[in-house]
Design an enzyme around this catalytic site. Structure first.
Site, PDB file in Angstrom:
ATOM      1  N   GLU A  19      62.798  34.543  71.762  1.00  0.00           N
ATOM      2  CA  GLU A  19      62.980  34.752  73.216  1.00  0.00           C
ATOM      3  C   GLU A  19      61.670  35.135  73.902  1.00  0.00           C
ATOM      4  O   GLU A  19      61.652  35.932  74.828  1.00  0.00           O
ATOM      5  CB  GLU A  19      64.034  35.844  73.496  1.00  0.00           C
TER       6      GLU A  19
HETATM    7  C1  FAD Z   1      64.903  32.751  63.526  1.00  0.00           C
HETATM    8  C2  FAD Z   1      64.418  32.077  64.757  1.00  0.00           C
HETATM    9  C3  FAD Z   1      65.322  31.689  65.720  1.00  0.00           C
HETATM   10  C4  FAD Z   1      64.879  31.005  66.857  1.00  0.00           C
HETATM   11  N1  FAD Z   1      65.795  30.523  67.759  1.00  0.00           N
HETATM   12  C5  FAD Z   1      65.379  29.667  68.723  1.00  0.00           C
HETATM   13  C6  FAD Z   1      66.319  28.946  69.522  1.00  0.00           C
HETATM   14  O1  FAD Z   1      67.540  29.114  69.394  1.00  0.00           O
HETATM   15  N2  FAD Z   1      65.844  28.049  70.418  1.00  0.00           N
HETATM   16  C7  FAD Z   1      64.518  27.822  70.591  1.00  0.00           C
HETATM   17  O2  FAD Z   1      64.162  26.991  71.418  1.00  0.00           O
HETATM   18  N3  FAD Z   1      63.597  28.492  69.866  1.00  0.00           N
HETATM   19  C8  FAD Z   1      63.998  29.402  68.933  1.00  0.00           C
HETATM   20  N4  FAD Z   1      63.082  30.068  68.164  1.00  0.00           N
HETATM   21  C9  FAD Z   1      61.668  29.860  68.420  1.00  0.00           C
HETATM   22  C10 FAD Z   1      60.992  31.111  68.977  1.00  0.00           C
HETATM   23  O3  FAD Z   1      61.385  31.343  70.280  1.00  0.00           O
HETATM   24  C11 FAD Z   1      59.471  30.887  68.819  1.00  0.00           C
HETATM   25  O4  FAD Z   1      59.192  31.030  67.423  1.00  0.00           O
HETATM   26  C12 FAD Z   1      58.649  31.854  69.626  1.00  0.00           C
HETATM   27  O5  FAD Z   1      58.807  31.608  70.996  1.00  0.00           O
HETATM   28  C13 FAD Z   1      57.151  31.775  69.289  1.00  0.00           C
HETATM   29  O6  FAD Z   1      56.708  30.459  69.254  1.00  0.00           O
HETATM   30  P1  FAD Z   1      55.899  29.942  67.972  1.00  0.00           P
HETATM   31  O7  FAD Z   1      56.699  30.296  66.772  1.00  0.00           O
HETATM   32  O8  FAD Z   1      55.541  28.521  68.143  1.00  0.00           O
HETATM   33  O9  FAD Z   1      54.605  30.814  67.940  1.00  0.00           O
HETATM   34  P2  FAD Z   1      53.172  30.508  68.719  1.00  0.00           P
HETATM   35  O10 FAD Z   1      53.512  30.043  70.077  1.00  0.00           O
HETATM   36  O11 FAD Z   1      52.421  29.581  67.817  1.00  0.00           O
HETATM   37  O12 FAD Z   1      52.573  31.928  68.738  1.00  0.00           O
HETATM   38  C14 FAD Z   1      51.855  32.510  67.639  1.00  0.00           C
HETATM   39  C15 FAD Z   1      51.201  33.812  68.122  1.00  0.00           C
HETATM   40  O13 FAD Z   1      50.284  33.525  69.194  1.00  0.00           O
HETATM   41  C16 FAD Z   1      50.642  34.258  70.360  1.00  0.00           C
HETATM   42  N5  FAD Z   1      50.428  33.408  71.542  1.00  0.00           N
HETATM   43  C17 FAD Z   1      50.802  32.120  71.728  1.00  0.00           C
HETATM   44  N6  FAD Z   1      50.457  31.720  72.958  1.00  0.00           N
HETATM   45  C18 FAD Z   1      49.884  32.760  73.576  1.00  0.00           C
HETATM   46  C19 FAD Z   1      49.335  32.986  74.880  1.00  0.00           C
HETATM   47  N7  FAD Z   1      49.359  32.050  75.827  1.00  0.00           N
HETATM   48  N8  FAD Z   1      48.825  34.199  75.158  1.00  0.00           N
HETATM   49  C20 FAD Z   1      48.806  35.177  74.220  1.00  0.00           C
HETATM   50  N9  FAD Z   1      49.320  35.034  72.987  1.00  0.00           N
HETATM   51  C21 FAD Z   1      49.854  33.844  72.666  1.00  0.00           C
HETATM   52  C22 FAD Z   1      52.118  34.621  70.185  1.00  0.00           C
HETATM   53  O14 FAD Z   1      52.484  35.792  70.916  1.00  0.00           O
HETATM   54  C23 FAD Z   1      52.215  34.812  68.671  1.00  0.00           C
HETATM   55  O15 FAD Z   1      51.811  36.109  68.332  1.00  0.00           O
HETATM   56  C24 FAD Z   1      63.498  30.779  67.044  1.00  0.00           C
HETATM   57  C25 FAD Z   1      62.579  31.221  66.079  1.00  0.00           C
HETATM   58  C26 FAD Z   1      63.023  31.832  64.937  1.00  0.00           C
HETATM   59  C27 FAD Z   1      62.012  32.218  63.892  1.00  0.00           C
END
Ligand code: FAD
Length: 567
Positions: A429
């Site tokens: 989220e």
């Molecule tokens: C168990 C689980 C359930 C989930 N359920 C859903 C779901 O139902 N629907 C759905 O759509 N998604 C879902 N997600 C996805 C989840 O919302 C994302 O994993 C999350 O938003 C982070 O995206 P990412 O994993 O690509 O990390 P990244 O975007 O790659 O981020 C990696 C790190 O970099 C930081 N970062 C990235 N961009 C920036 C920025 N602009 N400024 C500062 N810091 C930054 C982040 O804070 C994080 O610490 C789920 C994930 C998991 C693991």
């Protein structure tokens, strides 16, 4: 130790800390009488304690699995979900026009907290349906509302949220899923989504996916994204699940925690979908769902923290090691350091619960009155509630393991599951870093107006408390003043400097709000003064170190180059 829903504490906070009476006094929520509130909390507490909590371990040990392309739920989840759906809990806050109860979010959130404390992995399912209901209520066409809302509200069908793609996580705007008009009012939706919570389910007769995708004329970035309803089964003329849509679960993720919640890789191949809201305005519609879900995730954090605390407390009362200067009994709870951990855990849970419910009250008041002030306050408190309550969940669950000593590291004890389950909460989220950036960026684009109003309110409350609790009131007032000065410095900074201190600022704000909540509690009930003292004298002082970070800006962080980070 079996989970016991904290009905009494929730009721106390509603009545004495967050001003729920003001919500119940509005014509919009006049049905939320004290008697109904009591009955709802008691019944949700009973289901959480008796029906859902016993499923928590079973889900952890027997994860959801994929068989022939379909999800098979963990043992007992069918009965648990039936109790949630048949009890009308999915539609508590939904509009009565489509079968909901139209009750305040503050009550629905209290129920969310108890159910997620009992069984987080299962509670995620109704959580997503609730968010989808709200998104459709605000942005769906009349036809979509008529078809989907009654079934989502009753829990017969469930909802999902499909944003994330392998290369598009936080940066949703880079998503590649496509939607092509078919000429008959529907769209062919194609693409791969990952991490989709409850992306398939054997607990409902249809799974309704809200999918973000780009129309052929959608510009790159978030402004070119549209939102589509893409059901697993296409509703037939009578509105019942008909032909299978062309979407499938490719695989399930193997995760650190919430094993009972299937996290799916979804493939959409020219799947039939219906536009929700205006073309290219999908992010606005999705934000309705995400804001709802953010606060619900805050409640999940409080729920897991409460459960971890109860578990640790029971262990500390039963485990005997040595004697202490205050007791020969030897129960580890009598050791000052163990008492420190447990007292901090309880103080944190109380503060976090108050922050989440205070945000819910602001949302309810905004709904009931339409007042811009309440809307702005709800928008400001949402990232604080999401990030702080979920950070606290991890911290409390971590302390819970520590209280158990070596047994905390052993899976059979159950303490480790809370820590593993809680760890996702600061990530999904919108990560907590992104929440903090939202707070100091978008939510303070008004020059900090809402922040200053809240700080004024804390200080007025502290002034009023000085006669009865001079030292505690003085500390809260002074912390709020330090927050005011740091806020003045923050709003004068450039955006990246603000971002560098965003997490620290959010936590400092939450510390002050926590101090305010405990002060109110101690004023209302002298029996709560000892806990207030733990919050205000031991935990609130952290704000000083946090605000020092806020003032540092970004430059110093970038001076630490990749070479400095390497070993
Ligand atoms: C168990 C689980 C359930 C989930 N359920 C859903 C779901 O139902 N629907 C759905 O759509 N998604 C879902 N997600 C996805 C989840 O919302 C994302 O994993 C999350 O938003 C982070 O995206 P990412 O994993 O690509 O990390 P990244 O975007 O790659 O981020 C990696 C790190 O970099 C930081 N970062 C990235 N961009 C920036 C920025 N602009 N400024 C500062 N810091 C930054 C982040 O804070 C994080 O610490 C789920 C994930 C998991 C693991």
């Amino acid at each position: 130790m079996p989970y016991r829903a904290p009905v009494k504490d929730i009721r106390f906070i509603l009545d004495h800390v967050v001003g729920f009476a003001e919500v119940a006094a509005t014509p919009r929520f006049s049905s939320a009488t004290p008697d109904l509130t009591e009955a709802i909390l008691a019944e949700a507490g009973r289901i959480s304690t008796d029906v859902l909590a016993p499923l928590n371990r079973a889900g952890d040990l027997n994860p959801a699995r994929l068989e022939n392309g379909a999800v098979v739920s963990s043992p007992g989840y069918a009965e648990g979900y039936r109790a949630i759906a048949e009890g009308g809990w999915v539609g508590m806050a939904a509009s009565p026009e489509h079968g909901g109860m139209g009750l305040p979010i503050a009550l629905a959130l209290s129920v969310d907290e108890m159910m997620s404390g009992a069984c987080l992995a299962l509670q995620l399912k109704p959580l997503l349906s609730k968010g989808q209901i709200e998104a459709l209520e605000h942005h769906g066409s009349d036809a979509l509302k008529a078809l989907y809302l009654p079934k989502l509200t009753s829990g017969e069908w469930s909802g999902t949220m499909n944003l994330t793609e392998p290369h598009a996580g936080t940066d949703v705007g880079s998503l590649r899923s496509k939607a092509v008009p078919k000429g008959d009012g529907t769209y062919a939706v194609s693409g791969q989504k990952i991490f989709i919570t409850w992306g398939d389910s054997d607990l409902v007769s249809n799974v309704c996916h809200l999918v973000l995708a780009r129309l052929p004329d959608g510009v790159p970035g978030t402004k070119g994204i549209s939102l589509f309803m893409v059901p697993k089964f296409l509703p037939d003329a009578a509105g019942n699940p008909g032909a299978r849509n062309s979407l499938r679960v490719v695989s399930l993720e193997h995760k650190l925690g919430i094993h009972g919640s299937p996290t799916c890789v979804m493939q959409f191949e020219d799947a039939t979908g219906w536009l929700v809201g205006e073309p290219h305005n999908g992010m606005a519609a999705m934000f309705t769902m995400m804001n709802n879900a953010r606060l619900s995730v805050a409640a999940q954090g409080v729920g897991v923290a409460e459960a971890a605390l109860q578990h640790a407390l029971a262990y500390a009362e039963g485990r005997r090691q040595g004697v202490t200067p205050v007791s020969q009994d030897g129960a580890i709870i009598e050791h000052a350091d163990v008492r420190r951990m447990l007292a901090a855990m309880r103080a944190e849970v109380f503060a976090a619960r108050s922050i989440a419910l205070s945000c819910a009250v602001a949302i309810d008041m905004a709904t009931a009155t339409g007042a811009a002030d309440w809307k702005a306050r709800a928008a400001f408190l949402t990232p604080i509630a999401k990030a702080h309550c979920t950070d606290i969940a991890c911290e409390v669950a971590h302390q819970g393991v520590q209280v158990h000593g070596g047994m905390g590291f052993i899976e059979e004890t159950g303490a480790a599951q809370f820590l593993r389950d809680a760890r996702i909460l600061p990530i999904y989220e919108g990560t907590n870093g992104i929440q903090a950036m939202d707070l100091v960026g978008r939510k303070m684009a008004d020059g900090g107006e809402v922040a200053f109003r809240l700080i004024d309110e804390v200080q007025r409350g502290a002034e009023a408390a000085r006669a009865k609790l001079p030292d505690l009131a003085g500390d809260v007032w002074a912390a709020a003043e330090a927050l005011r000065e740091a806020t003045e410095a923050l709003v004068a900074m450039g955006l990246n400097d603000r971002f560098a201190g965003a997490v620290a600022y959010l936590r400092a704000f939450a510390r002050v709000l926590g101090g305010q909540a405990h002060l109110k509690a101690a004023l209302a009930d002298a029996g709560r003064e000892a806990l207030a003292r733990v919050m205000i004298r031991r935990l609130l002082p952290e704000h000083g170190a946090l605000l020092a970070q806020v003032r540092e800006g970004a430059a110093g962080l970038y001076e630490v180059g990749p070479d400095d980070l390497a070993a």
